[in-house]
Design a protein around this motif. Structure first.
Motif, PDB file in Angstrom:
ATOM      1  N   LEU A  25       0.898  -1.202   0.042  1.00 24.68           N
ATOM      2  CA  LEU A  25      -0.155   0.058  -0.003  1.00 24.68           C
ATOM      3  C   LEU A  25       0.973   1.247   0.086  1.00 24.68           C
ATOM      4  CD1 LEU A  25      -2.801  -0.965   2.439  1.00 24.68           C
ATOM      5  CD2 LEU A  25      -2.858  -0.985  -0.020  1.00 24.68           C
ATOM      6  N   ALA A  26       2.020   1.248   0.680  1.00 29.73           N
ATOM      7  CA  ALA A  26       2.977   2.416   0.716  1.00 29.73           C
ATOM      8  C   ALA A  26       3.613   2.602  -0.679  1.00 29.73           C
ATOM      9  CB  ALA A  26       3.846   2.077   1.770  1.00 29.73           C
ATOM     10  N   HIS A  27       3.776   1.619  -1.366  1.00 30.01           N
ATOM     11  CA  HIS A  27       4.341   1.732  -2.781  1.00 30.01           C
ATOM     12  C   HIS A  27       3.244   2.527  -3.529  1.00 30.01           C
ATOM     13  CE1 HIS A  27       8.297  -0.124  -2.505  1.00 30.01           C
ATOM     14  NE2 HIS A  27       7.685  -1.211  -2.004  1.00 30.01           N
ATOM     15  N   LEU A  28       1.964   2.131  -3.643  1.00 36.00           N
ATOM     16  CA  LEU A  28       0.848   2.566  -4.246  1.00 36.00           C
ATOM     17  C   LEU A  28       0.624   4.176  -4.166  1.00 36.00           C
ATOM     18  CD1 LEU A  28      -2.002   0.111  -4.465  1.00 36.00           C
ATOM     19  CD2 LEU A  28      -0.469   0.757  -6.389  1.00 36.00           C
ATOM     20  N   ARG A  29       0.819   4.455  -2.816  1.00 32.03           N
ATOM     21  CA  ARG A  29       0.830   5.843  -2.250  1.00 32.03           C
ATOM     22  C   ARG A  29       1.914   6.556  -2.784  1.00 32.03           C
ATOM     23  NH1 ARG A  29      -0.872   4.415   2.422  1.00 32.03           N
ATOM     24  NH2 ARG A  29       1.109   3.941   3.364  1.00 32.03           N
ATOM     25  N   GLY A  30       3.312   6.001  -2.617  1.00 36.23           N
ATOM     26  CA  GLY A  30       4.373   6.586  -3.342  1.00 36.23           C
ATOM     27  C   GLY A  30       4.082   6.951  -4.733  1.00 36.23           C
ATOM     28  N   MET A  31       3.701   5.974  -5.455  1.00 35.47           N
ATOM     29  CA  MET A  31       3.406   6.120  -6.833  1.00 35.47           C
ATOM     30  C   MET A  31       2.601   7.526  -7.131  1.00 35.47           C
ATOM     31  SD  MET A  31       2.783   2.370  -8.342  1.00 35.47           S
ATOM     32  CE  MET A  31       2.787   2.926 -10.334  1.00 35.47           C
ATOM     33  N   ARG A  32       1.388   7.500  -6.237  1.00 37.11           N
ATOM     34  CA  ARG A  32       0.476   8.685  -6.553  1.00 37.11           C
ATOM     35  C   ARG A  32       1.105   9.905  -6.116  1.00 37.11           C
ATOM     36  NH1 ARG A  32      -3.478   4.771  -3.873  1.00 37.11           N
ATOM     37  NH2 ARG A  32      -4.506   3.983  -5.434  1.00 37.11           N
ATOM     38  N   GLN A  33       1.932   9.862  -5.130  1.00 38.64           N
ATOM     39  CA  GLN A  33       2.797  11.183  -4.490  1.00 38.64           C
ATOM     40  C   GLN A  33       3.614  11.717  -5.779  1.00 38.64           C
ATOM     41  OE1 GLN A  33       4.257   9.865  -0.886  1.00 38.64           O
ATOM     42  NE2 GLN A  33       2.213  10.315   0.431  1.00 38.64           N
ATOM     43  N   GLN A  34       4.367  10.802  -6.340  1.00 39.79           N
ATOM     44  CA  GLN A  34       5.203  11.051  -7.481  1.00 39.79           C
ATOM     45  C   GLN A  34       4.571  11.225  -8.830  1.00 39.79           C
ATOM     46  OE1 GLN A  34       8.445   8.255  -7.695  1.00 39.79           O
ATOM     47  NE2 GLN A  34       8.817   8.381  -5.395  1.00 39.79           N
ATOM     48  N   SER A  35       3.263  11.455  -8.867  1.00 43.81           N
ATOM     49  CA  SER A  35       2.131  11.723  -9.901  1.00 43.81           C
ATOM     50  C   SER A  35       2.298  10.576 -10.720  1.00 43.81           C
ATOM     51  CB  SER A  35       2.480  13.120 -10.799  1.00 43.81           C
ATOM     52  OG  SER A  35       2.403  14.177  -9.872  1.00 43.81           O
ATOM     53  N   LEU A  36       2.592   9.528 -10.445  1.00 43.76           N
ATOM     54  CA  LEU A  36       2.739   8.218 -11.253  1.00 43.76           C
ATOM     55  C   LEU A  36       1.111   7.453 -10.886  1.00 43.76           C
ATOM     56  CD1 LEU A  36       6.098   6.843 -10.724  1.00 43.76           C
ATOM     57  CD2 LEU A  36       5.356   8.028 -12.704  1.00 43.76           C
ATOM     58  N   ALA A  37       0.508   7.135 -12.230  1.00 41.54           N
ATOM     59  CA  ALA A  37      -0.642   6.377 -12.065  1.00 41.54           C
ATOM     60  C   ALA A  37      -0.433   4.793 -11.814  1.00 41.54           C
ATOM     61  CB  ALA A  37      -1.382   6.693 -13.180  1.00 41.54           C
ATOM     62  N   PRO A  38      -0.746   4.437 -10.655  1.00 42.10           N
ATOM     63  CA  PRO A  38      -0.583   2.763 -10.561  1.00 42.10           C
ATOM     64  C   PRO A  38      -1.414   2.035 -11.797  1.00 42.10           C
ATOM     65  CG  PRO A  38      -1.295   3.984  -8.420  1.00 42.10           C
ATOM     66  CD  PRO A  38      -1.184   4.886  -9.715  1.00 42.10           C
ATOM     67  N   GLY A  39      -0.721   1.201 -12.372  1.00 44.76           N
ATOM     68  CA  GLY A  39      -1.653   0.365 -13.132  1.00 44.76           C
ATOM     69  C   GLY A  39      -1.949  -1.028 -12.697  1.00 44.76           C
ATOM     70  N   VAL A  40      -2.725  -1.559 -13.504  1.00 44.75           N
ATOM     71  CA  VAL A  40      -3.206  -3.030 -13.137  1.00 44.75           C
ATOM     72  C   VAL A  40      -2.166  -3.845 -12.389  1.00 44.75           C
ATOM     73  CG1 VAL A  40      -3.043  -4.361 -15.265  1.00 44.75           C
ATOM     74  CG2 VAL A  40      -4.749  -4.949 -13.759  1.00 44.75           C
ATOM     75  N   ILE A  41      -0.836  -4.042 -12.695  1.00 41.03           N
ATOM     76  CA  ILE A  41       0.283  -4.778 -12.264  1.00 41.03           C
ATOM     77  C   ILE A  41       0.267  -4.472 -10.801  1.00 41.03           C
ATOM     78  CG2 ILE A  41       2.462  -5.727 -12.374  1.00 41.03           C
ATOM     79  CD1 ILE A  41       2.065  -5.548 -15.354  1.00 41.03           C
ATOM     80  N   ALA A  42       0.402  -3.030 -10.639  1.00 41.45           N
ATOM     81  CA  ALA A  42       0.735  -2.632  -9.228  1.00 41.45           C
ATOM     82  C   ALA A  42      -0.579  -2.809  -8.315  1.00 41.45           C
ATOM     83  CB  ALA A  42       1.155  -0.933  -9.409  1.00 41.45           C
ATOM     84  N   PHE A  43      -1.495  -2.499  -8.833  1.00 45.10           N
ATOM     85  CA  PHE A  43      -3.050  -2.851  -8.102  1.00 45.10           C
ATOM     86  C   PHE A  43      -2.943  -4.265  -7.721  1.00 45.10           C
ATOM     87  CE2 PHE A  43      -4.430   1.208  -9.139  1.00 45.10           C
ATOM     88  CZ  PHE A  43      -5.048   1.800  -7.983  1.00 45.10           C
ATOM     89  N   SER A  44      -2.684  -5.213  -8.628  1.00 44.49           N
ATOM     90  CA  SER A  44      -2.842  -6.759  -8.620  1.00 44.49           C
ATOM     91  C   SER A  44      -1.868  -7.089  -7.479  1.00 44.49           C
ATOM     92  CB  SER A  44      -2.816  -7.344  -9.960  1.00 44.49           C
ATOM     93  OG  SER A  44      -3.645  -7.183 -10.875  1.00 44.49           O
ATOM     94  N   ALA A  45      -0.503  -6.420  -7.341  1.00 45.52           N
ATOM     95  CA  ALA A  45       0.346  -7.088  -6.297  1.00 45.52           C
ATOM     96  C   ALA A  45       0.003  -6.652  -5.305  1.00 45.52           C
ATOM     97  CB  ALA A  45       1.851  -6.444  -6.929  1.00 45.52           C
ATOM     98  N   ALA A  46      -0.614  -5.454  -4.901  1.00 46.52           N
ATOM     99  CA  ALA A  46      -1.098  -5.072  -3.851  1.00 46.52           C
ATOM    100  C   ALA A  46      -2.401  -5.961  -3.250  1.00 46.52           C
ATOM    101  CB  ALA A  46      -1.515  -3.385  -3.760  1.00 46.52           C
ATOM    102  N   VAL A  47      -3.241  -6.225  -4.208  1.00 49.33           N
ATOM    103  CA  VAL A  47      -4.684  -6.767  -3.593  1.00 49.33           C
ATOM    104  C   VAL A  47      -3.924  -8.367  -3.108  1.00 49.33           C
ATOM    105  CG1 VAL A  47      -6.374  -8.218  -4.692  1.00 49.33           C
ATOM    106  CG2 VAL A  47      -6.240  -5.628  -5.092  1.00 49.33           C
TER     107      VAL A  47
END
Length: 97
Positions: free
Chosen positions: A12-34
């Motif tokens: 979850l921290a990685h997803l949050r970090g991506m957003r803070q850097q204005s990067l849009a998490p994709g399906v792979i990042a979300f799937s890994a978190a799920v």
């Protein structure tokens, strides 16, 4: 890597970090978190991530849904698991054979 170690908070921290850097998490990042949430029996967080995906217009794939369904069913949340399966059908996501 977070998924393998069951470190759902790190995922979850990685997803949050991506957003803070204005990067849009994709399906792979979300799937890994799920999947990381699934490994740690965090079914509510897995459900929340699917909702985040919808809000961010990222289409879940069979891996995402499978992890969320597994997390819910492991926690005895069969109604929620069945809701995920229904959504998969509506979105025409192929089920694993």
């Amino acid at each position: 890597a977070c998924e393998k170690g069951g470190q759902w908070l790190v995922a979850l921290a990685h997803l949050r970090g991506m957003r803070q850097q204005s990067l849009a998490p994709g399906v792979i990042a979300f799937s890994a978190a799920v999947s990381a949430c699934e490994k740690c029996a965090q079914w509510q967080q897995a459900w929340a991530l699917l909702n985040d995906m919808r809000q961010e217009q990222v289409a879940p794939n069979v891996i995402t849904y499978s992890a969320a369904i597994s997390a819910c069913s492991s926690a005895g949340q069969w109604i929620v698991a069945l809701a995920h399966m229904s959504e998969m059908r509506r979105r025409r996501v192929a089920l694993n054979a």
